[in-house]
Scaffold this motif. Sequence first.
Motif, mmCIF file in Angstrom:
data_model
loop_
_atom_site.group_PDB
_atom_site.id
_atom_site.type_symbol
_atom_site.label_atom_id
_atom_site.label_comp_id
_atom_site.label_asym_id
_atom_site.label_seq_id
_atom_site.Cartn_x
_atom_site.Cartn_y
_atom_site.Cartn_z
ATOM 1 N N ILE A 30 6.727 57.853 27.891
ATOM 2 C CA ILE A 30 7.931 57.227 27.832
ATOM 3 C C ILE A 30 9.169 57.285 28.792
ATOM 4 O O ILE A 30 9.107 58.915 28.951
ATOM 5 C CB ILE A 30 8.560 57.309 25.708
ATOM 6 C CG1 ILE A 30 8.575 58.549 25.662
ATOM 7 C CG2 ILE A 30 7.769 56.275 25.228
ATOM 8 C CD1 ILE A 30 9.411 58.651 24.815
ATOM 9 N N VAL A 31 10.486 56.794 28.801
ATOM 10 C CA VAL A 31 11.408 57.149 29.522
ATOM 11 C C VAL A 31 12.322 57.211 28.898
ATOM 12 O O VAL A 31 12.658 55.710 28.698
ATOM 13 C CB VAL A 31 11.663 56.500 31.150
ATOM 14 C CG1 VAL A 31 12.475 57.051 31.765
ATOM 15 C CG2 VAL A 31 9.769 57.174 31.538
ATOM 16 N N PRO A 32 13.408 57.639 28.121
ATOM 17 C CA PRO A 32 14.243 57.823 27.213
ATOM 18 C C PRO A 32 15.539 57.468 28.087
ATOM 19 O O PRO A 32 15.332 58.299 29.101
ATOM 20 C CB PRO A 32 15.006 58.530 26.494
ATOM 21 C CG PRO A 32 13.631 59.513 26.522
ATOM 22 C CD PRO A 32 12.777 59.242 27.823
ATOM 23 N N VAL A 33 16.188 56.158 27.846
ATOM 24 C CA VAL A 33 17.377 55.811 29.621
ATOM 25 C C VAL A 33 18.730 55.581 28.405
ATOM 26 O O VAL A 33 18.237 55.360 26.640
ATOM 27 C CB VAL A 33 16.834 54.590 29.821
ATOM 28 C CG1 VAL A 33 18.418 54.371 30.609
ATOM 29 C CG2 VAL A 33 16.089 54.758 30.195
ATOM 30 N N ARG A 34 19.720 56.613 28.566
ATOM 31 C CA ARG A 34 21.046 55.665 27.956
ATOM 32 C C ARG A 34 22.299 55.952 29.157
ATOM 33 O O ARG A 34 22.535 55.988 29.847
ATOM 34 C CB ARG A 34 21.225 57.250 26.726
ATOM 35 C CG ARG A 34 21.395 58.386 27.910
ATOM 36 C CD ARG A 34 22.120 60.018 26.997
ATOM 37 N NE ARG A 34 21.894 61.295 28.032
ATOM 38 C CZ ARG A 34 21.981 61.898 27.102
ATOM 39 N NH1 ARG A 34 22.306 62.689 25.123
ATOM 40 N NH2 ARG A 34 22.821 63.482 26.958
ATOM 41 N N ASP A 35 23.065 55.707 28.179
ATOM 42 C CA ASP A 35 24.606 55.128 29.324
ATOM 43 C C ASP A 35 25.372 56.708 28.741
ATOM 44 O O ASP A 35 25.608 57.194 27.480
ATOM 45 C CB ASP A 35 25.342 54.760 28.093
ATOM 46 C CG ASP A 35 26.691 54.021 28.931
ATOM 47 O OD1 ASP A 35 26.897 54.875 29.589
ATOM 48 O OD2 ASP A 35 27.215 53.386 28.571
ATOM 49 N N SER A 36 25.722 57.498 29.900
ATOM 50 C CA SER A 36 26.320 58.760 29.601
ATOM 51 C C SER A 36 27.567 58.449 29.776
ATOM 52 O O SER A 36 28.058 60.035 29.179
ATOM 53 C CB SER A 36 25.943 58.858 31.253
ATOM 54 O OG SER A 36 26.968 57.784 32.654
ATOM 55 N N THR A 39 28.425 57.031 26.725
ATOM 56 C CA THR A 39 28.385 57.557 25.159
ATOM 57 C C THR A 39 27.222 58.237 24.911
ATOM 58 O O THR A 39 26.260 58.279 24.344
ATOM 59 C CB THR A 39 28.339 56.567 24.669
ATOM 60 O OG1 THR A 39 27.130 55.285 24.803
ATOM 61 C CG2 THR A 39 29.601 55.235 24.263
ATOM 62 N N PRO A 40 26.908 59.478 25.728
ATOM 63 C CA PRO A 40 25.738 60.463 24.966
ATOM 64 C C PRO A 40 25.103 60.731 23.346
ATOM 65 O O PRO A 40 23.803 61.087 23.383
ATOM 66 C CB PRO A 40 25.820 62.254 25.135
ATOM 67 C CG PRO A 40 27.550 62.455 25.642
ATOM 68 C CD PRO A 40 28.024 60.402 25.402
ATOM 69 N N HIS A 41 26.094 60.732 22.635
ATOM 70 C CA HIS A 41 25.238 60.604 21.507
ATOM 71 C C HIS A 41 24.963 59.214 20.908
ATOM 72 O O HIS A 41 24.836 59.154 19.438
ATOM 73 C CB HIS A 41 26.296 61.024 20.140
ATOM 74 C CG HIS A 41 26.571 62.824 20.804
ATOM 75 N ND1 HIS A 41 25.742 63.589 20.537
ATOM 76 C CD2 HIS A 41 27.269 63.072 21.153
ATOM 77 C CE1 HIS A 41 25.858 64.362 20.872
ATOM 78 N NE2 HIS A 41 26.803 64.358 21.309
ATOM 79 N N GLY A 42 25.225 57.550 21.738
ATOM 80 C CA GLY A 42 25.251 56.480 21.150
ATOM 81 C C GLY A 42 23.860 56.371 20.977
ATOM 82 O O GLY A 42 22.285 57.134 21.422
ATOM 83 N N PRO A 43 22.883 54.922 21.148
ATOM 84 C CA PRO A 43 21.592 54.458 20.839
ATOM 85 C C PRO A 43 21.170 55.465 22.444
ATOM 86 O O PRO A 43 21.540 55.029 23.496
ATOM 87 C CB PRO A 43 21.653 52.864 21.429
ATOM 88 C CG PRO A 43 22.749 52.910 21.753
ATOM 89 C CD PRO A 43 24.087 54.025 21.155
ATOM 90 N N VAL A 44 19.519 55.180 21.767
ATOM 91 C CA VAL A 44 18.703 55.245 23.669
ATOM 92 C C VAL A 44 17.190 54.690 23.800
ATOM 93 O O VAL A 44 17.256 53.893 22.714
ATOM 94 C CB VAL A 44 17.797 56.826 23.586
ATOM 95 C CG1 VAL A 44 16.927 57.118 23.941
ATOM 96 C CG2 VAL A 44 18.715 57.743 23.197
ATOM 97 N N LEU A 45 17.361 53.495 24.605
ATOM 98 C CA LEU A 45 16.426 52.896 25.478
ATOM 99 C C LEU A 45 15.303 53.658 25.322
ATOM 100 O O LEU A 45 15.364 54.630 26.323
ATOM 101 C CB LEU A 45 17.309 52.180 26.437
ATOM 102 C CG LEU A 45 16.030 50.703 26.576
ATOM 103 C CD1 LEU A 45 15.681 49.952 25.230
ATOM 104 C CD2 LEU A 45 16.245 50.170 27.812
ATOM 105 N N MET A 46 14.334 53.312 24.671
ATOM 106 C CA MET A 46 13.255 54.026 25.085
ATOM 107 C C MET A 46 12.001 53.219 26.339
ATOM 108 O O MET A 46 11.500 51.995 25.475
ATOM 109 C CB MET A 46 11.863 54.609 23.647
ATOM 110 C CG MET A 46 13.223 55.512 23.024
ATOM 111 S SD MET A 46 13.449 56.458 23.995
ATOM 112 C CE MET A 46 12.215 57.775 22.826
ATOM 113 N N VAL A 47 11.710 53.665 27.454
ATOM 114 C CA VAL A 47 11.306 52.225 27.878
ATOM 115 C C VAL A 47 9.318 52.976 28.028
ATOM 116 O O VAL A 47 9.303 54.158 28.439
ATOM 117 C CB VAL A 47 11.778 52.119 29.611
ATOM 118 C CG1 VAL A 47 11.004 51.745 29.909
ATOM 119 C CG2 VAL A 47 13.358 51.677 28.820
ATOM 120 N N ALA A 48 8.803 52.280 28.465
ATOM 121 C CA ALA A 48 6.761 52.770 28.376
ATOM 122 C C ALA A 48 7.344 53.113 29.939
ATOM 123 O O ALA A 48 7.927 52.897 30.810
ATOM 124 C CB ALA A 48 5.980 51.817 28.683
#
Length: 72
Positions: free
Chosen positions: A36-42, A44-53
Motif C-alpha cells: 500500500i501507499v498512504p497518501v495525504r494532503d500536506s 492537513t497532516p492529521h486529516g484523512p489518509v487515502l490508502m492506495v494499492a
Amino acid sequence: MASNDIDLSVTVWCKSSYSNGTGGDCVEVAAGLPGIVPVRDSKTPHGPVLMVAACAWDSFITTLKEPVQQSS
C-alpha cells in the motif's frame, strides 16, 4: 482496504517535489508499507489518509510521467 488497521503514527512522509515554498497545494506519500501507499494532503497532516494499492500507485505514477500527446 481498512486503514484503521495500520498504524501511521511513526510513518515518514515525503512531500511532493512540486510543492511551493509555503507548503501549499501538495500531497505527501509514505513508503515502506507492503502493498500500500498512504497518501495525504500536506495542508492537513492529521486529516484523512487515502490508502492506495501499490500496484495502482505505480500505474498512476507511470501514467503521469508519460508525455502528453497533442491532438491534431
